[in-house]
Write an enzyme that holds these catalytic residues in place. Structure first.
Site, PDB file in Angstrom:
ATOM      1  N   ARG A  41      34.847  49.510  25.351  1.00 29.26           N
ATOM      2  CA  ARG A  41      35.768  48.787  26.234  1.00 29.26           C
ATOM      3  C   ARG A  41      36.324  47.528  25.561  1.00 29.26           C
ATOM      4  O   ARG A  41      35.594  46.792  24.909  1.00 29.26           O
ATOM      5  CB  ARG A  41      34.998  48.394  27.505  1.00 29.26           C
ATOM      6  CG  ARG A  41      35.768  47.498  28.450  1.00 29.26           C
ATOM      7  CD  ARG A  41      35.240  47.603  29.835  1.00 29.26           C
ATOM      8  NE  ARG A  41      34.065  46.783  30.090  1.00 29.26           N
ATOM      9  CZ  ARG A  41      33.488  46.688  31.289  1.00 29.26           C
ATOM     10  NH1 ARG A  41      33.967  47.362  32.315  1.00 29.26           N
ATOM     11  NH2 ARG A  41      32.418  45.937  31.456  1.00 29.26           N
TER      12      ARG A  41
ATOM     13  N   LYS B  22      36.237  50.353  38.192  1.00 24.34           N
ATOM     14  CA  LYS B  22      36.616  49.520  39.352  1.00 24.34           C
ATOM     15  C   LYS B  22      37.811  48.621  39.054  1.00 24.34           C
ATOM     16  O   LYS B  22      38.736  48.536  39.836  1.00 24.34           O
ATOM     17  CB  LYS B  22      35.473  48.572  39.758  1.00 24.34           C
ATOM     18  CG  LYS B  22      34.294  49.175  40.400  1.00 24.34           C
ATOM     19  CD  LYS B  22      33.379  48.088  40.956  1.00 24.34           C
ATOM     20  CE  LYS B  22      32.851  47.095  39.952  1.00 24.34           C
ATOM     21  NZ  LYS B  22      31.753  47.539  39.107  1.00 24.34           N
TER      22      LYS B  22
ATOM     23  N   ARG C  70      34.156  41.898  25.870  1.00 21.03           N
ATOM     24  CA  ARG C  70      33.488  40.962  26.786  1.00 21.03           C
ATOM     25  C   ARG C  70      32.136  40.550  26.228  1.00 21.03           C
ATOM     26  O   ARG C  70      31.400  41.360  25.677  1.00 21.03           O
ATOM     27  CB  ARG C  70      33.301  41.635  28.156  1.00 21.03           C
ATOM     28  CG  ARG C  70      34.501  41.465  29.045  1.00 21.03           C
ATOM     29  CD  ARG C  70      34.381  42.243  30.310  1.00 21.03           C
ATOM     30  NE  ARG C  70      33.089  42.137  30.974  1.00 21.03           N
ATOM     31  CZ  ARG C  70      32.865  42.579  32.205  1.00 21.03           C
ATOM     32  NH1 ARG C  70      33.837  43.134  32.891  1.00 21.03           N
ATOM     33  NH2 ARG C  70      31.676  42.472  32.744  1.00 21.03           N
TER      34      ARG C  70
HETATM   35  P1  AMP Z   1      31.916  42.087  36.512  1.00 23.14           P
HETATM   36  O1  AMP Z   1      33.192  41.726  35.827  1.00 23.14           O
HETATM   37  O2  AMP Z   1      32.118  42.481  37.946  1.00 23.14           O
HETATM   38  O3  AMP Z   1      31.124  43.111  35.727  1.00 23.14           O
HETATM   39  O4  AMP Z   1      31.016  40.746  36.566  1.00 23.14           O
HETATM   40  C1  AMP Z   1      30.613  40.102  35.360  1.00 23.14           C
HETATM   41  C2  AMP Z   1      29.418  39.208  35.650  1.00 23.14           C
HETATM   42  O5  AMP Z   1      29.770  38.199  36.621  1.00 23.14           O
HETATM   43  C3  AMP Z   1      28.203  39.915  36.245  1.00 23.14           C
HETATM   44  O6  AMP Z   1      27.395  40.559  35.260  1.00 23.14           O
HETATM   45  C4  AMP Z   1      27.485  38.731  36.897  1.00 23.14           C
HETATM   46  O7  AMP Z   1      26.856  37.907  35.921  1.00 23.14           O
HETATM   47  C5  AMP Z   1      28.656  37.930  37.465  1.00 23.14           C
HETATM   48  N1  AMP Z   1      29.015  38.391  38.843  1.00 23.14           N
HETATM   49  C6  AMP Z   1      30.203  38.905  39.243  1.00 23.14           C
HETATM   50  N2  AMP Z   1      30.198  39.207  40.554  1.00 23.14           N
HETATM   51  C7  AMP Z   1      28.953  38.878  41.005  1.00 23.14           C
HETATM   52  C8  AMP Z   1      28.315  38.972  42.267  1.00 23.14           C
HETATM   53  N3  AMP Z   1      28.937  39.473  43.340  1.00 23.14           N
HETATM   54  N4  AMP Z   1      27.021  38.550  42.355  1.00 23.14           N
HETATM   55  C9  AMP Z   1      26.374  38.028  41.285  1.00 23.14           C
HETATM   56  N5  AMP Z   1      26.917  37.932  40.066  1.00 23.14           N
HETATM   57  C10 AMP Z   1      28.205  38.349  39.896  1.00 23.14           C
END
Ligand code: AMP
Length: 211
Positions: free
Chosen positions: A123, A13, A156
């Site tokens: 990653r 994504k 990360r």
């Molecule tokens: P991502 O980079 O999209 O994988 O997001 C990393 C982390 O941010 C996730 O594992 C959640 O802890 C938090 N997070 C990001 N977007 C959301 C969302 N829409 N709802 C809840 N938690 C989120």
């Protein structure tokens, strides 16, 4: 045009969203990046979400919705639309989002759990510009340095086995129902995310109604 890219963690994504944002010349919004930046800057929001993000748990809906809403307040910046990545992740978030904005197109990047796990463990991400690398399939030109800004790449904090498993569970339980939600609205398109990044991007472009 407001576009949502949806799919499990590691489906590509982030990579596709920045390619598409460049292609359409509109901003890329990633809620994960918003949280990570707030954590790095130790803001009030960063302090609240720090542990949840590290453990791979979802941030409470109302906090995420507020963060997105305030980000979108800069209307001039989003005049021509945006590419959203990582939000909404629950039906409740999707419904609340519709109170202040909407999507014209939702693209599901379809990838199996097996592939996702393999990708995430190799990653590396740039903490400065958020560019994502895969040490096996898409390494940086200079080891551990970002091609774009030269920063040292990091793993990360939530890219560990336990957290990956939790994030996948929450994807299946809470985020997957959104696929049907957007299918019913007639705005969902599906691309095969197990192809190379270039091929996935070609498929995404084919799904843009205006080419
Ligand atoms: P991502 O980079 O999209 O994988 O997001 C990393 C982390 O941010 C996730 O594992 C959640 O802890 C938090 N997070 C990001 N977007 C959301 C969302 N829409 N709802 C809840 N938690 C989120």
């Amino acid at each position: 045009m407001n576009i949502l890219l949806i799919g499990p963690q590691g489906c590509g994504k982030g990579t596709q969203a920045s390619l598409l944002a460049n292609h359409l010349d509109i901003p890329h919004i990633s809620t994960g990046d918003i949280f990570r930046k707030n954590i790095a800057l130790n803001t009030d929001l960063g302090k609240i979400v720090n542990n949840l993000v590290k453990k791979g748990e979802l941030v409470p809906d109302d906090i995420v919705i507020e963060a997105v809403k305030s980000y979108l307040k800069n209307e001039q910046m989003f005049e021509f639309g945006f590419i959203m990545d990582g939000f909404p992740r629950t039906i409740y978030q999707a419904e609340k989002f519709e109170e202040f904005s909407d999507f014209d197109l939702v693209i599901l990047i379809d990838v199996s759990d097996e592939v996702v796990i393999k990708r995430i463990v190799s990653r590396k991400t740039c903490p400065n510009c958020s560019k994502v690398y895969n040490t096996l399939t898409n390494p940086p030109k200079i080891k551990d340095r970002c091609d774009v800004c030269g920063q040292v790449l990091t793993i990360r904090a939530d890219d560990n086995k336990e957290s990956i498993q939790k994030r996948l569970e929450s994807y299946h339980l809470q985020t997957k129902p959104l696929i049907d939600y957007y299918k019913k609205k007639g705005i969902l398109r599906v691309v095969d995310g197990e192809n190379s990044a270039e091929k996935v991007f070609e498929q995404i472009k084919e799904n843009l109604v205006f080419g």
